[in-house]
Scaffold this motif. Structure first.
Motif, mmCIF file in Angstrom:
data_model
loop_
_atom_site.group_PDB
_atom_site.id
_atom_site.type_symbol
_atom_site.label_atom_id
_atom_site.label_comp_id
_atom_site.label_asym_id
_atom_site.label_seq_id
_atom_site.Cartn_x
_atom_site.Cartn_y
_atom_site.Cartn_z
ATOM 1 N N SER A 88 3.698 10.357 17.614
ATOM 2 C CA SER A 88 2.247 10.262 17.627
ATOM 3 C C SER A 88 1.818 8.885 17.134
ATOM 4 C CB SER A 88 1.656 11.330 16.710
ATOM 5 O OG SER A 88 0.270 11.113 16.531
ATOM 6 N N CYS A 89 0.776 8.329 17.729
ATOM 7 C CA CYS A 89 0.264 7.020 17.323
ATOM 8 C C CYS A 89 -0.636 7.093 16.091
ATOM 9 C CB CYS A 89 -0.522 6.393 18.464
ATOM 10 S SG CYS A 89 0.505 5.928 19.860
ATOM 11 N N LEU A 90 -1.098 8.263 15.723
ATOM 12 C CA LEU A 90 -2.063 8.376 14.634
ATOM 13 C C LEU A 90 -1.577 7.795 13.310
ATOM 14 C CD1 LEU A 90 -3.695 11.835 15.371
ATOM 15 C CD2 LEU A 90 -4.614 9.564 15.808
ATOM 16 N N PRO A 91 -0.352 8.079 12.855
ATOM 17 C CA PRO A 91 0.092 7.466 11.595
ATOM 18 C C PRO A 91 0.123 5.940 11.672
ATOM 19 C CG PRO A 91 1.532 9.287 12.161
ATOM 20 C CD PRO A 91 0.634 9.053 13.344
ATOM 21 N N ALA A 92 0.536 5.399 12.809
ATOM 22 C CA ALA A 92 0.585 3.947 12.970
ATOM 23 C C ALA A 92 -0.826 3.364 12.980
ATOM 24 C CB ALA A 92 1.320 3.580 14.250
ATOM 25 N N ILE A 93 -1.761 4.056 13.598
ATOM 26 C CA ILE A 93 -3.152 3.599 13.621
ATOM 27 C C ILE A 93 -3.725 3.584 12.214
ATOM 28 C CG2 ILE A 93 -5.491 4.206 14.365
ATOM 29 C CD1 ILE A 93 -4.189 5.239 16.993
ATOM 30 N N GLU A 94 -3.490 4.639 11.461
ATOM 31 C CA GLU A 94 -3.990 4.703 10.082
ATOM 32 C C GLU A 94 -3.386 3.596 9.227
ATOM 33 O OE1 GLU A 94 -3.060 8.680 8.907
ATOM 34 O OE2 GLU A 94 -4.710 9.531 10.068
ATOM 35 N N GLU A 142 -5.904 -2.061 17.852
ATOM 36 C CA GLU A 142 -5.353 -1.762 19.179
ATOM 37 C C GLU A 142 -4.270 -2.758 19.578
ATOM 38 O OE1 GLU A 142 -8.669 -1.625 21.846
ATOM 39 O OE2 GLU A 142 -9.336 0.335 21.121
ATOM 40 N N HIS A 143 -4.460 -4.003 19.212
ATOM 41 C CA HIS A 143 -3.508 -5.050 19.572
ATOM 42 C C HIS A 143 -2.222 -4.986 18.739
ATOM 43 C CE1 HIS A 143 -2.311 -8.907 21.242
ATOM 44 N NE2 HIS A 143 -2.017 -9.302 20.025
ATOM 45 N N ASN A 144 -2.319 -4.514 17.484
ATOM 46 C CA ASN A 144 -1.184 -4.567 16.560
ATOM 47 C C ASN A 144 -0.602 -3.222 16.150
ATOM 48 O OD1 ASN A 144 -0.903 -7.527 15.769
ATOM 49 N ND2 ASN A 144 -3.090 -7.175 15.592
ATOM 50 N N VAL A 145 -1.097 -2.128 16.688
ATOM 51 C CA VAL A 145 -0.664 -0.805 16.233
ATOM 52 C C VAL A 145 0.840 -0.592 16.388
ATOM 53 C CG1 VAL A 145 -1.129 0.427 18.388
ATOM 54 C CG2 VAL A 145 -1.259 1.643 16.207
ATOM 55 N N ARG A 152 3.203 -2.565 15.854
ATOM 56 C CA ARG A 152 3.937 -3.176 14.742
ATOM 57 C C ARG A 152 4.137 -2.192 13.601
ATOM 58 N NH1 ARG A 152 0.606 -8.016 12.836
ATOM 59 N NH2 ARG A 152 2.222 -7.993 11.265
ATOM 60 N N PHE A 153 3.303 -1.162 13.523
ATOM 61 C CA PHE A 153 3.338 -0.209 12.419
ATOM 62 C C PHE A 153 3.926 1.140 12.836
ATOM 63 C CE2 PHE A 153 0.009 -3.274 11.690
ATOM 64 C CZ PHE A 153 0.245 -3.660 10.388
ATOM 65 N N CYS A 154 4.478 1.212 14.027
ATOM 66 C CA CYS A 154 4.996 2.469 14.563
ATOM 67 C C CYS A 154 6.465 2.669 14.191
ATOM 68 C CB CYS A 154 4.844 2.475 16.080
ATOM 69 S SG CYS A 154 5.404 4.010 16.835
ATOM 70 N N GLN A 155 6.813 3.903 13.837
ATOM 71 C CA GLN A 155 8.203 4.185 13.472
ATOM 72 C C GLN A 155 9.128 4.168 14.678
ATOM 73 O OE1 GLN A 155 8.042 8.038 11.689
ATOM 74 N NE2 GLN A 155 8.036 9.119 13.630
ATOM 75 N N ALA A 156 8.597 4.321 15.878
ATOM 76 C CA ALA A 156 9.430 4.305 17.084
ATOM 77 C C ALA A 156 9.670 2.896 17.605
ATOM 78 C CB ALA A 156 8.780 5.150 18.169
ATOM 79 N N ARG A 157 9.098 1.914 16.960
ATOM 80 C CA ARG A 157 9.238 0.528 17.415
ATOM 81 C C ARG A 157 10.709 0.109 17.522
ATOM 82 N NH1 ARG A 157 7.616 -4.702 13.958
ATOM 83 N NH2 ARG A 157 8.164 -6.251 15.498
#
Length: 55
Positions: free
Chosen positions: A27-33, A8-11, A13-18
Motif C-alpha cells: 500500500s502507498c499510504l504509509p509511504a505517503i504519510e 507525489e514526486h517523491n513518495v 523514496r519512502f516506500c518499503q517496496a522500493r
C-alpha cells in the motif's frame, strides 16, 4: 513546488517496496504519510534557519 506535488514526486523514496522495484504488493499510504511528515519537518527547518515565518 507545493506539498502535494512534492509528495507525489517523491513518495517512492519512502516506500518499503522500493528495494524490490515492485509496488504491486504494498500500500502507498504509509509511504505517503512518511513523505508528508518528512516534507513538514524539512520545511520547518528551512523556515527556522532563514527566520521566515509562513502563515
Amino acid at each position: 513546488m507545493d506539498k502535494r506535488g512534492w509528495v507525489e514526486h517523491n513518495v517512492c523514496r519512502f516506500c518499503q517496496a522500493r528495494a524490490y522495484h515492485s509496488c504491486g504488493w504494498v500500500s502507498c499510504l504509509p509511504a505517503i504519510e512518511t513523505a508528508e511528515t518528512y516534507y513538514d519537518e524539512h520545511k520547518r527547518e528551512i523556515e527556522n534557519e532563514n527566520g521566515i515565518k509562513k502563515h
